[in-house]
Design a protein around this motif. Sequence first.
Motif, PDB file in Angstrom:
ATOM      1  N   GLY A  26     -13.402 -63.493 108.267  1.00 15.68           N
ATOM      2  CA  GLY A  26     -14.090 -64.754 108.469  1.00 15.68           C
ATOM      3  C   GLY A  26     -15.539 -64.743 108.002  1.00 15.68           C
ATOM      4  O   GLY A  26     -16.201 -65.747 108.081  1.00 15.68           O
ATOM      5  N   VAL A  27     -16.053 -63.624 107.502  1.00 14.48           N
ATOM      6  CA  VAL A  27     -17.427 -63.574 107.052  1.00 14.48           C
ATOM      7  C   VAL A  27     -17.586 -64.451 105.820  1.00 14.48           C
ATOM      8  O   VAL A  27     -16.807 -64.389 104.893  1.00 14.48           O
ATOM      9  CB  VAL A  27     -17.842 -62.115 106.735  1.00 14.48           C
ATOM     10  N   GLY A  28     -18.612 -65.290 105.797  1.00 15.35           N
ATOM     11  CA  GLY A  28     -18.892 -66.143 104.651  1.00 15.35           C
ATOM     12  C   GLY A  28     -18.195 -67.490 104.706  1.00 15.35           C
ATOM     13  O   GLY A  28     -18.494 -68.355 103.934  1.00 15.35           O
ATOM     14  N   VAL A  29     -17.268 -67.685 105.583  1.00 15.92           N
ATOM     15  CA  VAL A  29     -16.576 -68.960 105.693  1.00 15.92           C
ATOM     16  C   VAL A  29     -16.843 -69.511 107.083  1.00 15.92           C
ATOM     17  O   VAL A  29     -16.396 -68.953 108.067  1.00 15.92           O
ATOM     18  CB  VAL A  29     -15.058 -68.812 105.472  1.00 15.92           C
ATOM     19  N   GLY A  30     -17.587 -70.589 107.152  1.00 15.82           N
ATOM     20  CA  GLY A  30     -17.873 -71.219 108.426  1.00 15.82           C
ATOM     21  C   GLY A  30     -16.840 -72.272 108.727  1.00 15.82           C
ATOM     22  O   GLY A  30     -15.991 -72.604 107.912  1.00 15.82           O
ATOM     23  N   ALA A  31     -16.924 -72.794 109.925  1.00 13.96           N
ATOM     24  CA  ALA A  31     -16.005 -73.854 110.317  1.00 13.96           C
ATOM     25  C   ALA A  31     -16.194 -75.049 109.392  1.00 13.96           C
ATOM     26  O   ALA A  31     -17.302 -75.434 109.062  1.00 13.96           O
ATOM     27  CB  ALA A  31     -16.276 -74.251 111.761  1.00 13.96           C
ATOM     28  N   GLY A  32     -15.119 -75.610 108.922  1.00  9.72           N
ATOM     29  CA  GLY A  32     -15.170 -76.800 108.083  1.00  9.72           C
ATOM     30  C   GLY A  32     -15.307 -76.517 106.590  1.00  9.72           C
ATOM     31  O   GLY A  32     -15.287 -77.434 105.799  1.00  9.72           O
ATOM     32  N   VAL A  33     -15.468 -75.263 106.174  1.00 10.20           N
ATOM     33  CA  VAL A  33     -15.539 -74.948 104.749  1.00 10.20           C
ATOM     34  C   VAL A  33     -14.116 -74.820 104.221  1.00 10.20           C
ATOM     35  O   VAL A  33     -13.356 -73.977 104.681  1.00 10.20           O
ATOM     36  CB  VAL A  33     -16.330 -73.635 104.493  1.00 10.20           C
ATOM     37  N   PRO A  34     -13.729 -75.677 103.258  1.00  9.14           N
ATOM     38  CA  PRO A  34     -12.352 -75.609 102.749  1.00  9.14           C
ATOM     39  C   PRO A  34     -12.107 -74.313 101.972  1.00  9.14           C
ATOM     40  O   PRO A  34     -13.021 -73.744 101.379  1.00  9.14           O
ATOM     41  CB  PRO A  34     -12.250 -76.831 101.842  1.00  9.14           C
ATOM     42  N   GLU A  35     -10.864 -73.887 101.984  1.00 14.61           N
ATOM     43  CA  GLU A  35     -10.467 -72.678 101.273  1.00 14.61           C
ATOM     44  C   GLU A  35      -9.333 -73.026 100.318  1.00 14.61           C
ATOM     45  O   GLU A  35      -8.394 -73.732 100.683  1.00 14.61           O
ATOM     46  CB  GLU A  35     -10.018 -71.617 102.267  1.00 14.61           C
ATOM     47  N   ALA A  36      -9.438 -72.555  99.085  1.00 14.69           N
ATOM     48  CA  ALA A  36      -8.432 -72.831  98.068  1.00 14.69           C
ATOM     49  C   ALA A  36      -8.125 -71.544  97.320  1.00 14.69           C
ATOM     50  O   ALA A  36      -8.849 -70.561  97.436  1.00 14.69           O
ATOM     51  CB  ALA A  36      -8.937 -73.892  97.098  1.00 14.69           C
ATOM     52  N   ASP A  37      -7.059 -71.560  96.562  1.00 18.78           N
ATOM     53  CA  ASP A  37      -6.698 -70.434  95.701  1.00 18.78           C
ATOM     54  C   ASP A  37      -6.284 -71.017  94.357  1.00 18.78           C
ATOM     55  O   ASP A  37      -5.136 -71.403  94.163  1.00 18.78           O
ATOM     56  CB  ASP A  37      -5.573 -69.613  96.336  1.00 18.78           C
ATOM     57  N   LEU A  38      -7.246 -71.138  93.451  1.00 16.52           N
ATOM     58  CA  LEU A  38      -7.004 -71.772  92.164  1.00 16.52           C
ATOM     59  C   LEU A  38      -6.380 -70.798  91.176  1.00 16.52           C
ATOM     60  O   LEU A  38      -6.688 -69.604  91.191  1.00 16.52           O
ATOM     61  CB  LEU A  38      -8.307 -72.321  91.600  1.00 16.52           C
ATOM     62  N   ALA A  39      -5.510 -71.323  90.318  1.00 14.80           N
ATOM     63  CA  ALA A  39      -4.833 -70.521  89.300  1.00 14.80           C
ATOM     64  C   ALA A  39      -4.560 -71.412  88.091  1.00 14.80           C
ATOM     65  O   ALA A  39      -4.502 -72.642  88.214  1.00 14.80           O
ATOM     66  CB  ALA A  39      -3.516 -69.964  89.847  1.00 14.80           C
ATOM     67  N   TYR A  40      -4.382 -70.779  86.928  1.00 13.79           N
ATOM     68  CA  TYR A  40      -4.112 -71.506  85.694  1.00 13.79           C
ATOM     69  C   TYR A  40      -2.937 -70.844  84.993  1.00 13.79           C
ATOM     70  O   TYR A  40      -2.921 -69.637  84.792  1.00 13.79           O
ATOM     71  CB  TYR A  40      -5.345 -71.498  84.777  1.00 13.79           C
ATOM     72  N   HIS A  41      -1.961 -71.666  84.629  1.00 12.99           N
ATOM     73  CA  HIS A  41      -0.771 -71.176  83.940  1.00 12.99           C
ATOM     74  C   HIS A  41      -0.545 -72.048  82.715  1.00 12.99           C
ATOM     75  O   HIS A  41      -0.698 -73.265  82.784  1.00 12.99           O
ATOM     76  CB  HIS A  41       0.447 -71.234  84.861  1.00 12.99           C
ATOM     77  N   GLY A  42      -0.197 -71.421  81.617  1.00 15.42           N
ATOM     78  CA  GLY A  42       0.031 -72.210  80.416  1.00 15.42           C
ATOM     79  C   GLY A  42       0.397 -71.370  79.228  1.00 15.42           C
ATOM     80  O   GLY A  42       0.883 -70.242  79.358  1.00 15.42           O
ATOM     81  N   VAL A  43       0.144 -71.935  78.041  1.00 13.81           N
ATOM     82  CA  VAL A  43       0.465 -71.273  76.780  1.00 13.81           C
ATOM     83  C   VAL A  43      -0.658 -71.521  75.781  1.00 13.81           C
ATOM     84  O   VAL A  43      -1.366 -72.529  75.848  1.00 13.81           O
ATOM     85  CB  VAL A  43       1.807 -71.755  76.194  1.00 13.81           C
ATOM     86  N   VAL A  44      -0.779 -70.586  74.837  1.00 19.40           N
ATOM     87  CA  VAL A  44      -1.741 -70.719  73.744  1.00 19.40           C
ATOM     88  C   VAL A  44      -1.073 -70.241  72.462  1.00 19.40           C
ATOM     89  O   VAL A  44      -0.255 -69.319  72.484  1.00 19.40           O
ATOM     90  CB  VAL A  44      -3.054 -69.942  74.041  1.00 19.40           C
ATOM     91  N   SER A  45      -1.389 -70.899  71.353  1.00 19.75           N
ATOM     92  CA  SER A  45      -0.888 -70.477  70.049  1.00 19.75           C
ATOM     93  C   SER A  45      -1.980 -70.727  69.014  1.00 19.75           C
ATOM     94  O   SER A  45      -2.881 -71.543  69.225  1.00 19.75           O
ATOM     95  CB  SER A  45       0.388 -71.226  69.669  1.00 19.75           C
ATOM     96  N   MET A  46      -1.894 -70.013  67.890  1.00 23.19           N
ATOM     97  CA  MET A  46      -2.897 -70.162  66.843  1.00 23.19           C
ATOM     98  C   MET A  46      -2.220 -70.113  65.474  1.00 23.19           C
ATOM     99  O   MET A  46      -1.324 -69.298  65.242  1.00 23.19           O
ATOM    100  CB  MET A  46      -3.937 -69.046  66.929  1.00 23.19           C
ATOM    101  N   ALA A  47      -2.675 -70.987  64.584  1.00 19.65           N
ATOM    102  CA  ALA A  47      -2.190 -71.002  63.201  1.00 19.65           C
ATOM    103  C   ALA A  47      -3.294 -71.575  62.319  1.00 19.65           C
ATOM    104  O   ALA A  47      -3.830 -72.649  62.621  1.00 19.65           O
ATOM    105  CB  ALA A  47      -0.923 -71.834  63.082  1.00 19.65           C
ATOM    106  N   ALA A  48      -3.648 -70.855  61.273  1.00 15.14           N
ATOM    107  CA  ALA A  48      -4.609 -71.306  60.267  1.00 15.14           C
ATOM    108  C   ALA A  48      -5.941 -71.765  60.873  1.00 15.14           C
ATOM    109  O   ALA A  48      -6.505 -72.775  60.464  1.00 15.14           O
ATOM    110  CB  ALA A  48      -4.004 -72.409  59.406  1.00 15.14           C
ATOM    111  N   GLY A  49      -6.437 -71.025  61.857  1.00 10.76           N
ATOM    112  CA  GLY A  49      -7.731 -71.347  62.457  1.00 10.76           C
ATOM    113  C   GLY A  49      -7.708 -72.469  63.472  1.00 10.76           C
ATOM    114  O   GLY A  49      -8.752 -72.911  63.941  1.00 10.76           O
ATOM    115  N   ARG A  50      -6.541 -72.922  63.832  1.00 17.93           N
ATOM    116  CA  ARG A  50      -6.387 -73.976  64.844  1.00 17.93           C
ATOM    117  C   ARG A  50      -5.725 -73.364  66.065  1.00 17.93           C
ATOM    118  O   ARG A  50      -4.681 -72.725  65.960  1.00 17.93           O
ATOM    119  CB  ARG A  50      -5.528 -75.102  64.286  1.00 17.93           C
TER     120      ARG A  50
END
Length: 160
Positions: A26-50
Amino acid sequence: MQGVVGLMGAGAVLVGGVGLPGAGVGVGVGAGVPEADLAYHGVVSMAAGRVDLRMTPRNHGPDPVEDATVRLRWSAALGDSQRLPEGCARSGERELVCRTGALPADGAGEEIRLTVRLREVASEVTVELETVWGGGSVDRNHANDRQRVLALDTGDVYAF
């Protein structure tokens, strides 16, 4: 019977000390401070500098997030002129920032799709993603909101 009462009393002291500063939990989180767990999922591709990138921001909770910002950093300089989707802006020679929009607790946000042109054609590029603002929420798990993806100039799709 006195031994049992003594143990119960000691247990009460331990439990009572959990929320005290320096106690660990509980250190650093006071009452009323929201807690989240953000993540990013996806894909990346490259062709001819794009470079094409599609990603879906996700919040594993426990609280919803009104909005957050993710930074996208490329290992190669971006071209001077870019057509970016709404909610994304250039923040440096190799960087963009994008708003995620609202992220419900234990839910996904809207997919972010973008295509960028590199200043010069490269045989590979690394894209780094990381949360730079979590909407005022505390995120204790940074293992899933920081990604690094290598894409080769082959048109192949790489998932993260």
